[in-house]
Design an enzyme around this catalytic site. Structure first.
Site, PDB file in Angstrom:
ATOM      1  N   SER A 138       0.893  -1.203   0.041  1.00 42.71           N
ATOM      2  CA  SER A 138       0.063   0.117   0.124  1.00 42.71           C
ATOM      3  C   SER A 138       1.004   1.358  -0.061  1.00 42.71           C
ATOM      4  O   SER A 138       1.888   1.439  -0.561  1.00 42.71           O
ATOM      5  CB  SER A 138      -0.843  -0.165   1.168  1.00 42.71           C
ATOM      6  OG  SER A 138      -1.793   0.999   1.198  1.00 42.71           O
ATOM      7  N   SER A 139       0.646   2.258   0.831  1.00 43.32           N
ATOM      8  CA  SER A 139       1.093   3.413   0.814  1.00 43.32           C
ATOM      9  C   SER A 139       0.791   4.278   2.016  1.00 43.32           C
ATOM     10  O   SER A 139      -0.541   4.222   2.323  1.00 43.32           O
ATOM     11  CB  SER A 139       1.063   4.322  -0.350  1.00 43.32           C
ATOM     12  OG  SER A 139       1.472   5.673  -0.114  1.00 43.32           O
ATOM     13  N   TYR A 151      -4.980   7.466  -6.465  1.00 37.81           N
ATOM     14  CA  TYR A 151      -3.824   6.569  -5.752  1.00 37.81           C
ATOM     15  C   TYR A 151      -4.230   6.208  -4.117  1.00 37.81           C
ATOM     16  O   TYR A 151      -4.066   5.275  -3.654  1.00 37.81           O
ATOM     17  CB  TYR A 151      -2.550   7.138  -6.153  1.00 37.81           C
ATOM     18  CG  TYR A 151      -1.093   6.513  -5.312  1.00 37.81           C
ATOM     19  CD1 TYR A 151      -0.772   5.361  -5.726  1.00 37.81           C
ATOM     20  CD2 TYR A 151      -0.757   7.274  -4.227  1.00 37.81           C
ATOM     21  CE1 TYR A 151       0.524   4.922  -5.153  1.00 37.81           C
ATOM     22  CE2 TYR A 151       0.338   6.497  -3.498  1.00 37.81           C
ATOM     23  CZ  TYR A 151       0.913   5.500  -3.901  1.00 37.81           C
ATOM     24  OH  TYR A 151       2.154   4.871  -3.253  1.00 37.81           O
ATOM     25  N   LYS A 155      -5.062   2.733  -2.241  1.00 36.80           N
ATOM     26  CA  LYS A 155      -4.333   2.360  -1.183  1.00 36.80           C
ATOM     27  C   LYS A 155      -4.930   2.241   0.144  1.00 36.80           C
ATOM     28  O   LYS A 155      -4.578   1.266   0.897  1.00 36.80           O
ATOM     29  CB  LYS A 155      -3.009   3.168  -1.046  1.00 36.80           C
ATOM     30  CG  LYS A 155      -2.102   3.206  -2.196  1.00 36.80           C
ATOM     31  CD  LYS A 155      -1.732   1.924  -2.733  1.00 36.80           C
ATOM     32  CE  LYS A 155      -0.571   1.761  -3.801  1.00 36.80           C
ATOM     33  NZ  LYS A 155      -0.291   0.355  -4.206  1.00 36.80           N
TER      34      LYS A 155
END
Length: 251
Positions: A138-139, A151, A155
């Protein structure tokens, strides 16, 4: 520490560069056999050669993970080539910068649904074999408000998906976790481009990181390999930030 990964079958999607490449290399260093994919065949084959130099079995195939049929074909080929699937690493990202229909569609298919579909496919194999480990990359952008919008949203969805699956699959001895990198700099990556074209922005982000620098793909890979190994056998449903202290803050 012996992470007990020698001879294991590991699938890493999006492995031609950056974090995915480093993850594959780290598993190979532990003696695991690899199945890797990416959209670009040339870069993928270069990585495959690097991995084979470590004397492990490697299956490499060009694949757009956002295409459900291509992904299924790759996963079937991976299982056949490896003979077993113990670990699945869902890594690719569209990293769509535009907040528009195309950006959201690409993020949905590549970041989120590729991970969901791969998990659907691989989990029954793991259950039949007696267990396994699934990791989503993920982030920290998915942990709070983040950028770019599509994005970050996907995530965040990956983190939620992992948490739900961790409880559902634990009785089947399948662990599901997330590694959430912070800002990671590598050749050909987003932050290298920013460093060249907008050094003020680059330096501004570095200033938000308590450790005083951006991370490396190898640092993310080290965390991923541990999480996937039997050494982390009592760890599931966890999101681990690999960010030098960057979260929470500007992402």
């Amino acid at each position: 520490m012996d992470l007990q990964l020698a001879g294991k079958g590991v699938i890493v999607t999006g492995a031609s560069r950056g974090i995915g490449r480093s993850i594959a290399q780290a598993f190979a260093a532990e003696g695991a056999n690899l199945a890797i994919c990416a959209r670009g065949a040339e870069g993928l084959q270069k990585v495959a050669e690097e991995l084979r130099a470590k004397r492990v079995r490697v299956h490499a195939a060009a694949c757009d993970v956002g295409d459900a049929k291509q992904l299924e074909t790759f996963l079937d080929g991976a299982a056949q080539a490896l003979g077993r699937v113990d670990v699945l690493i869902n890594n690719p990202s569209a990293f769509a910068l535009a907040d528009d229909e195309a950006g959201w569609k690409a993020s949905y298919e590549i970041d989120l649904m590729a991970a969901v579909r791969a998990t659907w496919k691989v989990a029954p194999w793991m259950e039949k074999a007696g267990g396994g480990a699934i990791l989503h990359i993920s982030s920290i952008s998915g942990r709070l408000a983040g950028q770019p919008p599509a994005y970050a949203a996907m995530k965040a969805a990956m983190i939620s998906h992992s948490k739900t699956l961790s409880a559902a699959l634990a009785p089947k001895k399948i662990r599901v976790n997330v590694v959430a990198p912070g800002s990671i700099d590598f050749p050909g990556g987003f932050w290298e481009m920013v460093h060249k074209n907008d050094p003020a922005m680059y330096n501004g982000i570095v200033a938000t990181i308590p450790s005083g620098r951006m991370g490396t793909p190898e640092e993310v890979a080290n965390a991923v390999v541990f999480f996937a190994s039997p050494a982390a056998g009592w760890v599931t449903g966890v999101t681990l930030d690999v960010d030098g202290g960057q979260f929470p803050g500007t992402t």
